[in-house]
Design an enzyme around this catalytic site. Structure first.
Site, mmCIF file in Angstrom:
data_model
loop_
_atom_site.group_PDB
_atom_site.id
_atom_site.type_symbol
_atom_site.label_atom_id
_atom_site.label_comp_id
_atom_site.label_asym_id
_atom_site.label_seq_id
_atom_site.Cartn_x
_atom_site.Cartn_y
_atom_site.Cartn_z
ATOM 1 N N GLU A 128 -73.066 -90.612 2.538
ATOM 2 C CA GLU A 128 -74.141 -90.466 3.515
ATOM 3 C C GLU A 128 -75.410 -91.193 3.089
ATOM 4 O O GLU A 128 -76.043 -91.883 3.884
ATOM 5 C CB GLU A 128 -74.463 -88.987 3.746
ATOM 6 N N ASP A 165 -70.434 -86.410 1.104
ATOM 7 C CA ASP A 165 -71.757 -85.902 1.462
ATOM 8 C C ASP A 165 -72.271 -85.154 0.237
ATOM 9 O O ASP A 165 -71.776 -84.078 -0.094
ATOM 10 C CB ASP A 165 -71.683 -84.961 2.672
ATOM 11 N N ILE A 207 -75.141 -83.590 -0.503
ATOM 12 C CA ILE A 207 -75.680 -82.268 -0.161
ATOM 13 C C ILE A 207 -75.564 -82.112 1.348
ATOM 14 O O ILE A 207 -76.318 -82.723 2.098
ATOM 15 C CB ILE A 207 -77.155 -82.078 -0.572
ATOM 16 N N ASP A 208 -74.614 -81.321 1.783
ATOM 17 C CA ASP A 208 -74.516 -81.015 3.208
ATOM 18 C C ASP A 208 -75.283 -79.717 3.440
ATOM 19 O O ASP A 208 -74.878 -78.655 2.959
ATOM 20 C CB ASP A 208 -73.059 -80.856 3.642
ATOM 21 N N THR A 253 -79.097 -80.161 3.584
ATOM 22 C CA THR A 253 -80.316 -80.484 2.837
ATOM 23 C C THR A 253 -81.514 -79.653 3.294
ATOM 24 O O THR A 253 -82.337 -79.234 2.469
ATOM 25 C CB THR A 253 -80.640 -81.988 2.962
ATOM 26 N N ASP A 280 -69.419 -85.410 7.049
ATOM 27 C CA ASP A 280 -69.596 -83.997 7.392
ATOM 28 C C ASP A 280 -68.260 -83.292 7.589
ATOM 29 O O ASP A 280 -68.133 -82.085 7.343
ATOM 30 C CB ASP A 280 -70.388 -83.851 8.697
#
Length: 290
Positions: free
Chosen positions: A80, A107, A109-110, A112, A235
């Site tokens: 990402e 990802d 940090i999904d 944030t 995601d």
């Protein structure tokens, strides 16, 4: 080598291999992310005030990329934070690598926004696609130290325990999650209309703020289903495999099978899938005609 179907090309899914590397990357990145909680130095806005990024996101992705490419230097990587901003940039980045034999989709940090506010609902999501098909999916929740792991054809596990989707047969008995799209002009109002259509038909709705965790919760039976608009491959990829390997179902909001380019998604225990799809379709909130 392990083989789930003698008619398909085999792929490695044990020992040194893909799943072990994905787990190691997720655990190390998650530990580092958690150690930085509350101490990030800079907060940037991407698409909108709903779409945030910190130097921790970027550092975690660099960490994961470095670890993966140390083991598999010839593999492609889609992350990402190394992709341009917006749906068009995401689609272009995917197009550039989706024909790769092996593609890691990350990802760092999904969730944030949750992370920035100190809300312990964020995760690391790592998937591996082989010729466009997801074969490994790992989601790690550092706050709860929950590691969700799936290998294609081998089931899905959390803390080493097999996961199964929930047993609800009807929408009215179901706990459903959704999210708020970062695009605020068209998609946010559309999703709010979707909530208005779905809410009277279900037990309740949750907005967790991490699509990856929402998908993991469907896989482990905490949620009956999830839908959201305008998501990206990073995601969805890992969580999609978790759900499929736990006995659930994932499609786009038109009911078509999942593929890496899906942006509008429905993910459920399977039993309520068609009913949820019908509600969204009848309310004209699938987003597929945009």
């Amino acid at each position: 080598m392990n083989q789930t179907n003698p008619n398909q090309e085999p792929y490695i899914v044990s020992s040194k291999s893909f799943t072990a590397v994905a787990i190691n990357c997720a655990a190390k990145a998650g530990e580092w992310i958690k150690s930085k909680l509350g101490s990030y130095e800079k907060l940037d806005i991407k698409v909108s005030t709903h779409d945030l990024v910190t130097e921790v996101d970027k550092g975690a992705e660099k960490l994961i990329r470095r670890l993966i490419l140390t083991h598999f230097p010839d593999h492609a990587f889609l992350g990402e934070e190394s992709t341009g901003i917006g749906a068009a940039a995401a689609a272009s980045a995917l197009h550039d690598v989706e024909e790769s034999e092996y593609l890691w989709i990350v990802d760092p940090i999904d969730g944030t926004t949750n992370y920035v506010h100190g809300l312990p609902l964020y995760s690391v999501s790592i998937a591996l696609a082989h010729k466009g098909e997801i074969i490994v999916g790992v989601i790690y929740d550092p706050s709860r130290d929950e590691l969700y792991v799936a290998e294609k054809g081998k089931g899905a596990y959390v803390h080493g325990v097999p996961m199964k989707v929930s047993k609800e047969q009807k929408l009215e008995d179901s706990l459903i999650a959704t999210g708020f799209p970062t695009e605020q002009t068209v998609l946010l109002p559309l999703n709010l209309a979707g909530i208005q259509a779905v809410a009277p038909r279900v037990r309740n709705i949750r907005t967790i703020g991490s699509a990856a965790l929402s998908l993991a919760y469907v896989a482990t039976g905490r949620l009956s289903g999830f839908w959201e608009l305008n998501l990206n491959a990073w995601d969805l990829a890992a969580g999609m495999l978790l759900i499929q390997e736990s006995g659930g179902r994932v499609t786009d909001t038109a009911g078509n099978p999942y593929h890496l380019g899906v942006r509008n998604v429905i993910a459920t225990n399977g039993h309520i899938h068609d009913e949820l799809h019908t509600v969204l379709e009848q309310a004209n909130v699938t987003g597929m005609d945009l």
